[in-house]
Design a protein around this motif. Structure first.
Motif, mmCIF file in Angstrom:
data_model
loop_
_atom_site.group_PDB
_atom_site.id
_atom_site.type_symbol
_atom_site.label_atom_id
_atom_site.label_comp_id
_atom_site.label_asym_id
_atom_site.label_seq_id
_atom_site.Cartn_x
_atom_site.Cartn_y
_atom_site.Cartn_z
ATOM 1 N N GLY A 1 0.787 -1.235 0.000
ATOM 2 C CA GLY A 1 0.000 0.000 0.000
ATOM 3 C C GLY A 1 0.807 1.266 0.000
ATOM 4 O O GLY A 1 0.266 2.353 0.246
ATOM 5 N N HIS A 2 2.101 1.171 -0.288
ATOM 6 C CA HIS A 2 2.964 2.349 -0.169
ATOM 7 C C HIS A 2 2.541 3.485 -1.090
ATOM 8 O O HIS A 2 2.693 4.659 -0.753
ATOM 9 N N GLU A 3 1.994 3.159 -2.253
ATOM 10 C CA GLU A 3 1.622 4.215 -3.199
ATOM 11 C C GLU A 3 0.415 5.013 -2.720
ATOM 12 O O GLU A 3 0.216 6.154 -3.134
ATOM 13 N N THR A 4 -0.407 4.414 -1.864
ATOM 14 C CA THR A 4 -1.558 5.144 -1.317
ATOM 15 C C THR A 4 -1.179 5.996 -0.119
ATOM 16 O O THR A 4 -2.016 6.755 0.382
ATOM 17 N N LEU A 5 0.062 5.858 0.333
ATOM 18 C CA LEU A 5 0.507 6.572 1.536
ATOM 19 C C LEU A 5 1.420 7.745 1.211
ATOM 20 O O LEU A 5 2.196 8.182 2.055
ATOM 21 N N VAL A 6 1.327 8.271 0.004
ATOM 22 C CA VAL A 6 2.153 9.419 -0.382
ATOM 23 C C VAL A 6 1.941 10.615 0.549
ATOM 24 O O VAL A 6 2.909 11.279 0.937
ATOM 25 N N PRO A 7 0.688 10.947 0.945
ATOM 26 C CA PRO A 7 0.526 12.067 1.889
ATOM 27 C C PRO A 7 1.282 11.849 3.205
ATOM 28 O O PRO A 7 1.881 12.789 3.740
ATOM 29 N N LEU A 8 1.273 10.615 3.717
ATOM 30 C CA LEU A 8 2.014 10.325 4.949
ATOM 31 C C LEU A 8 3.509 10.463 4.710
ATOM 32 O O LEU A 8 4.238 11.003 5.554
ATOM 33 N N ARG A 9 3.970 10.001 3.565
ATOM 34 C CA ARG A 9 5.385 10.119 3.235
ATOM 35 C C ARG A 9 5.797 11.588 3.201
ATOM 36 O O ARG A 9 6.842 11.964 3.728
ATOM 37 N N ARG A 10 4.972 12.435 2.593
ATOM 38 C CA ARG A 10 5.280 13.866 2.538
ATOM 39 C C ARG A 10 5.282 14.481 3.935
ATOM 40 O O ARG A 10 6.151 15.284 4.273
ATOM 41 N N GLU A 11 4.308 14.095 4.749
ATOM 42 C CA GLU A 11 4.218 14.629 6.113
ATOM 43 C C GLU A 11 5.456 14.270 6.920
ATOM 44 O O GLU A 11 6.029 15.115 7.623
ATOM 45 N N LEU A 12 5.883 13.030 6.800
ATOM 46 C CA LEU A 12 7.027 12.589 7.578
ATOM 47 C C LEU A 12 8.321 13.236 7.089
ATOM 48 O O LEU A 12 9.173 13.621 7.893
ATOM 49 N N ALA A 13 8.467 13.351 5.778
ATOM 50 C CA ALA A 13 9.668 14.011 5.247
ATOM 51 C C ALA A 13 9.743 15.449 5.738
ATOM 52 O O ALA A 13 10.813 15.937 6.126
ATOM 53 N N ALA A 14 8.608 16.133 5.738
ATOM 54 C CA ALA A 14 8.591 17.522 6.223
ATOM 55 C C ALA A 14 8.906 17.580 7.713
ATOM 56 O O ALA A 14 9.604 18.489 8.176
ATOM 57 N N ALA A 15 8.408 16.592 8.478
ATOM 58 C CA ALA A 15 8.650 16.583 9.923
ATOM 59 C C ALA A 15 10.127 16.428 10.244
ATOM 60 O O ALA A 15 10.612 16.941 11.259
ATOM 61 N N MET A 16 10.872 15.725 9.394
ATOM 62 C CA MET A 16 12.306 15.549 9.636
ATOM 63 C C MET A 16 13.077 16.844 9.408
ATOM 64 O O MET A 16 14.250 16.948 9.798
ATOM 65 N N GLY A 17 12.445 17.828 8.800
ATOM 66 C CA GLY A 17 13.109 19.104 8.588
ATOM 67 C C GLY A 17 13.547 19.782 9.866
ATOM 68 O O GLY A 17 14.484 20.587 9.856
ATOM 69 N N ARG A 18 12.933 19.452 10.976
ATOM 70 C CA ARG A 18 13.336 20.071 12.243
ATOM 71 C C ARG A 18 14.717 19.617 12.688
ATOM 72 O O ARG A 18 15.307 20.210 13.591
ATOM 73 N N PHE A 19 15.239 18.559 12.046
ATOM 74 C CA PHE A 19 16.550 18.048 12.423
ATOM 75 C C PHE A 19 17.659 18.468 11.454
ATOM 76 O O PHE A 19 18.730 17.870 11.464
ATOM 77 N N THR A 20 17.431 19.470 10.626
ATOM 78 C CA THR A 20 18.502 19.975 9.778
ATOM 79 C C THR A 20 19.346 20.966 10.579
ATOM 80 O O THR A 20 18.882 21.555 11.568
ATOM 81 N N TRP A 21 20.586 21.176 10.136
ATOM 82 C CA TRP A 21 21.430 22.147 10.836
ATOM 83 C C TRP A 21 20.813 23.540 10.795
ATOM 84 O O TRP A 21 20.960 24.319 11.739
ATOM 85 N N GLU A 22 20.115 23.845 9.708
ATOM 86 C CA GLU A 22 19.473 25.155 9.614
ATOM 87 C C GLU A 22 18.524 25.393 10.780
ATOM 88 O O GLU A 22 18.422 26.510 11.310
ATOM 89 N N ASN A 23 17.845 24.340 11.202
ATOM 90 C CA ASN A 23 16.884 24.470 12.294
ATOM 91 C C ASN A 23 17.440 24.071 13.656
ATOM 92 O O ASN A 23 16.796 24.331 14.678
ATOM 93 N N ARG A 24 18.611 23.447 13.698
ATOM 94 C CA ARG A 24 19.159 23.004 14.961
ATOM 95 C C ARG A 24 20.228 23.952 15.512
ATOM 96 O O ARG A 24 20.479 23.985 16.714
ATOM 97 N N ILE A 25 20.882 24.715 14.645
ATOM 98 C CA ILE A 25 22.087 25.410 15.068
ATOM 99 C C ILE A 25 21.828 26.490 16.109
ATOM 100 O O ILE A 25 22.680 26.745 16.970
#
Length: 364
Positions: A324-348
């Motif tokens: 069912g991975h192809e039906t979970l694209v919205p979840l994939r996008r949500e999770l990828a965006a959530a990982m943005g808080r762990f970039t150096w831009e947001n952590r430094i």
């Protein structure tokens, strides 16, 4: 301000963390490193080696070390005025499951304890890690035969904090979310017993038995004794296996992550989960234990799909993601965006504030 970073094990995630902090910080950070080899000897001997270098410690506002270092030995041996010190715990030897026959676990655990006591600030890469270490300190010392020091864990806790690390992530919105058929399942962890690869290969065999179509890429470092499951992977997986081995460059590694649809962890030890977070940031759906640091770094609304409890749930949820991975694209996008808080831009900013607070402590 000016800080000295002593990295006694300059390899892998330790090296990327040190380089990333140096590059992103608004302060000057001078790096002094030793090769990322012989990690137990680095814990026991690197302080003696570095103490003989002319490091001019008094020129700095603060000193940064990591857990593979004996800070108490270093401060005793330098014998000069030194700036306040922060130790960053990527891992620790009290909660790490020792391999069979390892006789150094107690000694190395004591190095971690004395380093934490000697530091002015102690930072951990997750709340799970911090709480686990502090609990383990008390348990470890309570098990000693006599002359047990009191309130050690409490003393360390008073100066402890959580500082999430940064990950290698693509620019916001650049993660791959398109069709990934057949789905590529990514293993991007060390080829080590504490990542429990036997359970991972058992789950893959279940997919094969169900007649599901998928591909597998086995990434990650192999720095020690290879678990037998990897040696037989080609025979067991056949045409499902499209890659086996460490990616020679970060660019190639990221290309594999972008191709991936699912990333799986079966670890019994993980203090943050850098490899999982990076794969998710590049567009993979994660499947990990409902334990360790994973509930802390993954959004709660993804737990139903992405966290499992026990072998039966692992197999069922992996089959669910595979079909069912192809039906979970919205979840994939949500999770990828959530990982943005762990970039150096947001952590430094938090790291720089912590270094500034460290510099404000009295020089010894």
């Amino acid at each position: 301000m000016k800080f000295l970073f002593l990295e006694s094990y300059y390899s892998g995630s330790h090296a990327r963390f040190a380089d990333g902090l140096k590059a992103a910080s608004s302060h000057t950070i001078d790096l002094v490193t030793l090769p990322g080899e012989n990690w137990q000897w680095r814990m026991m001997g690197s302080a003696l080696y570095l103490a003989r270098k002319k490091l001019r410690l008094s020129d700095y506002n603060g000193l940064i070390v990591t857990d593979l270092f004996n800070l108490a030995d270093f401060l005793a041996l330098t014998g000069t005025r030194h700036p306040p010190v922060m130790v960053y715990f990527h891992e620790n030897q009290l909660t790490y499951p020792p391999p069979p026959g390892d006789k150094n676990a107690a000694l190395l655990g004591m190095v971690n304890i004395s380093t934490a006591l000697a530091a002015d600030s102690v930072a951990f890469n997750s709340t799970f890690h911090m709480n686990g270490f502090l609990d383990a300190v008390s348990t470890f010392l309570d098990q000693r035969p006599d002359c047990r020091p009191g309130r050690v864990s409490a003393k360390i806790a008073q100066k402890s904090m959580v500082l999430y690390p940064a990950i290698d992530a693509p620019p916001a919105g650049a993660a791959a979310h398109g069709r990934k058929t057949p789905p590529l399942i990514i293993w991007n962890h060390r080829w080590s017993y504490d990542k429990k690869p036997a359970l991972f290969f058992t789950a893959l065999q279940s997919l094969i038995d169900q007649g599901l179509d998928f591909r597998v890429a086995l990434l990650g470092e192999n720095t020690g004794k290879t678990p037998p499951e990897f040696a037989s992977a080609r025979d067991r997986l056949g045409n499902h296996l499209v890659h086996a081995g460490y990616a020679p460059s970060r660019a190639e590694y990221h290309r594999w992550l972008k191709r991936g649809a699912i990333t799986v962890s079966t670890a019994i030890q993980e203090n943050f989960g850098l490899s999982m977070a990076e794969a998710v940031a590049h567009g993979c759906l994660p499947l990990a234990p409902h334990a360790l640091s994973y509930p802390e770094i993954l959004p709660a609304d993804a737990w139903e799909y992405c966290l499992y409890k026990g072998k039966k749930a692992l197999v069922a949820k992996l089959a669910r993601l595979t079909t069912g991975h192809e039906t979970l694209v919205p979840l994939r996008r949500e999770l990828a965006a959530a990982m943005g808080r762990f970039t150096w831009e947001n952590r430094i900013a938090e790291f720089d504030r912590t270094l500034e607070a460290l510099a404000g402590k009295k020089i010894s």
